[in-house]
Enzyme design. Sequence first.
Site, PDB file in Angstrom:
ATOM      1  N   HIS A 210      -5.151  46.345-101.755  1.00 58.84           N
ATOM      2  CA  HIS A 210      -5.153  45.506-102.952  1.00 58.84           C
ATOM      3  C   HIS A 210      -6.414  44.651-102.893  1.00 58.84           C
ATOM      4  O   HIS A 210      -6.568  43.818-101.996  1.00 58.84           O
ATOM      5  CB  HIS A 210      -3.888  44.650-103.000  1.00 58.84           C
ATOM      6  CG  HIS A 210      -2.645  45.471-103.210  1.00 58.84           C
ATOM      7  ND1 HIS A 210      -1.466  45.261-102.547  1.00 58.84           N
ATOM      8  CD2 HIS A 210      -2.443  46.533-104.038  1.00 58.84           C
ATOM      9  CE1 HIS A 210      -0.571  46.155-102.964  1.00 58.84           C
ATOM     10  NE2 HIS A 210      -1.146  46.935-103.862  1.00 58.84           N
ATOM     11  N   GLU A 213      -6.486  40.883-102.206  1.00 58.86           N
ATOM     12  CA  GLU A 213      -5.889  40.340-100.982  1.00 58.86           C
ATOM     13  C   GLU A 213      -6.975  40.309 -99.923  1.00 58.86           C
ATOM     14  O   GLU A 213      -6.964  41.034 -98.927  1.00 58.86           O
ATOM     15  CB  GLU A 213      -4.661  41.159-100.611  1.00 58.86           C
ATOM     16  CG  GLU A 213      -3.580  40.989-101.689  1.00 58.86           C
ATOM     17  CD  GLU A 213      -2.422  41.961-101.571  1.00 58.86           C
ATOM     18  OE1 GLU A 213      -2.303  42.634-100.540  1.00 58.86           O
ATOM     19  OE2 GLU A 213      -1.635  42.043-102.541  1.00 58.86           O
ATOM     20  N   HIS A 317      -2.126  43.176 -95.857  1.00 58.75           N
ATOM     21  CA  HIS A 317      -2.039  42.640 -97.219  1.00 58.75           C
ATOM     22  C   HIS A 317      -2.055  41.114 -97.164  1.00 58.75           C
ATOM     23  O   HIS A 317      -2.191  40.517 -96.097  1.00 58.75           O
ATOM     24  CB  HIS A 317      -0.733  43.097 -97.884  1.00 58.75           C
ATOM     25  CG  HIS A 317      -0.650  44.565 -98.152  1.00 58.75           C
ATOM     26  ND1 HIS A 317      -0.588  45.089 -99.427  1.00 58.75           N
ATOM     27  CD2 HIS A 317      -0.612  45.631 -97.311  1.00 58.75           C
ATOM     28  CE1 HIS A 317      -0.515  46.406 -99.359  1.00 58.75           C
ATOM     29  NE2 HIS A 317      -0.521  46.765 -98.083  1.00 58.75           N
ATOM     30  N   GLU A 411       1.863  41.122 -94.292  1.00 63.72           N
ATOM     31  CA  GLU A 411       1.412  40.164 -95.308  1.00 63.72           C
ATOM     32  C   GLU A 411       0.829  38.983 -94.537  1.00 63.72           C
ATOM     33  O   GLU A 411       1.548  38.254 -93.868  1.00 63.72           O
ATOM     34  CB  GLU A 411       2.584  39.735 -96.188  1.00 63.72           C
ATOM     35  CG  GLU A 411       3.267  40.875 -96.935  1.00 63.72           C
ATOM     36  CD  GLU A 411       2.453  41.345 -98.136  1.00 63.72           C
ATOM     37  OE1 GLU A 411       1.458  40.684 -98.489  1.00 63.72           O
ATOM     38  OE2 GLU A 411       2.826  42.390 -98.722  1.00 63.72           O
TER      39      GLU A 411
HETATM   40 ZN   LIG Z   1      -0.816  43.949-101.114  1.00 55.24          ZN
END
Ligand SMILES: [Zn+2]
Length: 586
Positions: A210, A213, A317, A411
Amino acid sequence: MKTAVWYTSTFLVIFIYLYCYLVQFIRGAEIRPQLHLHQPLLRNRLGGAQPSSHMASLPPVIVGAPSHHLGWPSAGSSAGNQHPSLQRHLPPLPPPPPASVFSDYLTPGNMAVSSSISVSSSVSSAPVHPSVTAAPLTPATPKPLDFGYHNYDNMTAWLKHFSASNPDLTALYSIGKSVQGRELWVMVVSSSPFQHMKGKPDVKYVANIHGNEAVSREMALHLIEHLVKNYREDAYIRWLLDQTRIHILPSLNPDGFEVAREGTCTGGQGRYNARGFDLNRNFPDYFKQNTKRVQPETEAYKEWIAKIQFTLSAGLHAGALVASYPFDNTPNSVYQAFASTPSQTPDDDVFHHLATLYARNHATMYQGVACKPGSPSFPNGTTNGAAWYPLTGGAQDYSYVWTGTMEITVEMACCKYPPASELPVHWSEHRQALIRFVGEAHRGVRGFVTDGNGRPLENVAMKIKGRDAPFQTTKHGEYWRILLPGYYRIEAYKEGYEPVEDDFSVTDHHATQVNLTLFKQVDSKNGFGTLDDVSNYYSLSASDEQPNKRHPSISNKQDVPHPTGLSGLLITLRSQMDNLFANLFG
Ligand SMILES: [Zn+2]
């Protein structure tokens, strides 16, 4: 009147759906143990059978055939005990990758030669040859990596410079190009950067799928630098790099990064690739049909992990602080989203361990504190992916199901693109976790499978008894499987050979070596070898001659009907809510 009823019904459906999502949002990711919920499905999906303690009783199954039986020979007929509806919904599992290594392309001699890269947006089975950077042959002292954000040009310059300055510990290659033509760089960090080390695992980190990110991208770059700089002084890192090849892909979505904005903690600007696709929803899905058009970045990624057998992996992420593990998706349609129910793999204990290990080695993740009031909190800093929120087409489920790689999703920070001034703190918080996680590739069992003449056997179907998630040997006959301490039985099967099984134990922090030998089956009618026997004697296997010509074209095989039972409205709503969640979190 009819119209009024229709509008009222539609309104009620939407209201109930939104309400349930809101409930889940408030509740956060409450994990309720539900052991082996989907094991039967996976067993069927992978062509598996009930565990058998008598391998010889298993009927032969054509492992190499283009069927659903790639995994384990099924008991009974070829259809096995699959429920008809499952057979219809389950896409065939492509063959696993050979243990192809970049030694085929990447040798010190051709370091300065940049080969072409061919990646098209269309589905193609043509091999993608990673290019080697045109790195300068005169290494210079690399500048320390600053704690700022690096756009594509700066990142590329640093990667090239750093690899040229550290040719004994790094190798830089590209797996393909983004929509806008940016290279998808991978840095290998290892004491054997150019060649796979037989019997030793390959591991990968993939960041910035992404594009917004961004913190993950900078963490990946700092990891590269830290590993190399501390190779000689830090005994653990030296052991790690001597025993492992660590492939670090700092940005799978470089186009998205270029349009994302520093200081933007939430939202979707830069999340998608240049065509507006979410790359972490762009992979073939185990549970549901994914109709999204395959993007060049996704295609390059799939080709890459089809070439290299990765034992362990993490996708990096941002947007939350948690270590999430498969499955991300669930067979339970839209109602799963209401329940926060885990969607567990047969290796749930291993995945939970891997996620916990990361969270515990991070400065604060294990505390499970919510990013802000109203955000979900994650007990112990971990969550099953689907228990948080289910998604279709994610990378981690794909890695696990299609390539046998144990992959989690990290994350890394509540803010997706925090101010650069905060990067030193994030790095100091993640450094130990990123390093320790790689070491987990050395837990469990590994070994070689050979024939009676000591030759390596490729594509042997392997399984840990009781875990219906088969995997296969590489072209060198190698295999790896991460397991927690305990007693296990491993089973090996290949068409034309007598099946073999063996008991072993796994201890903490120590991989158990189990080598297996498969002997040819003798034809009971005439006492001669099988046809396969003859072909083995008179021709080389294709994989020996063309180790990189063999690529599963997974996306061609999505001929699975979409799950029924959901109205189009609900599906649309579900999709929109998924996007909302994705923008809120990582
Ligand atoms: Zn992500």
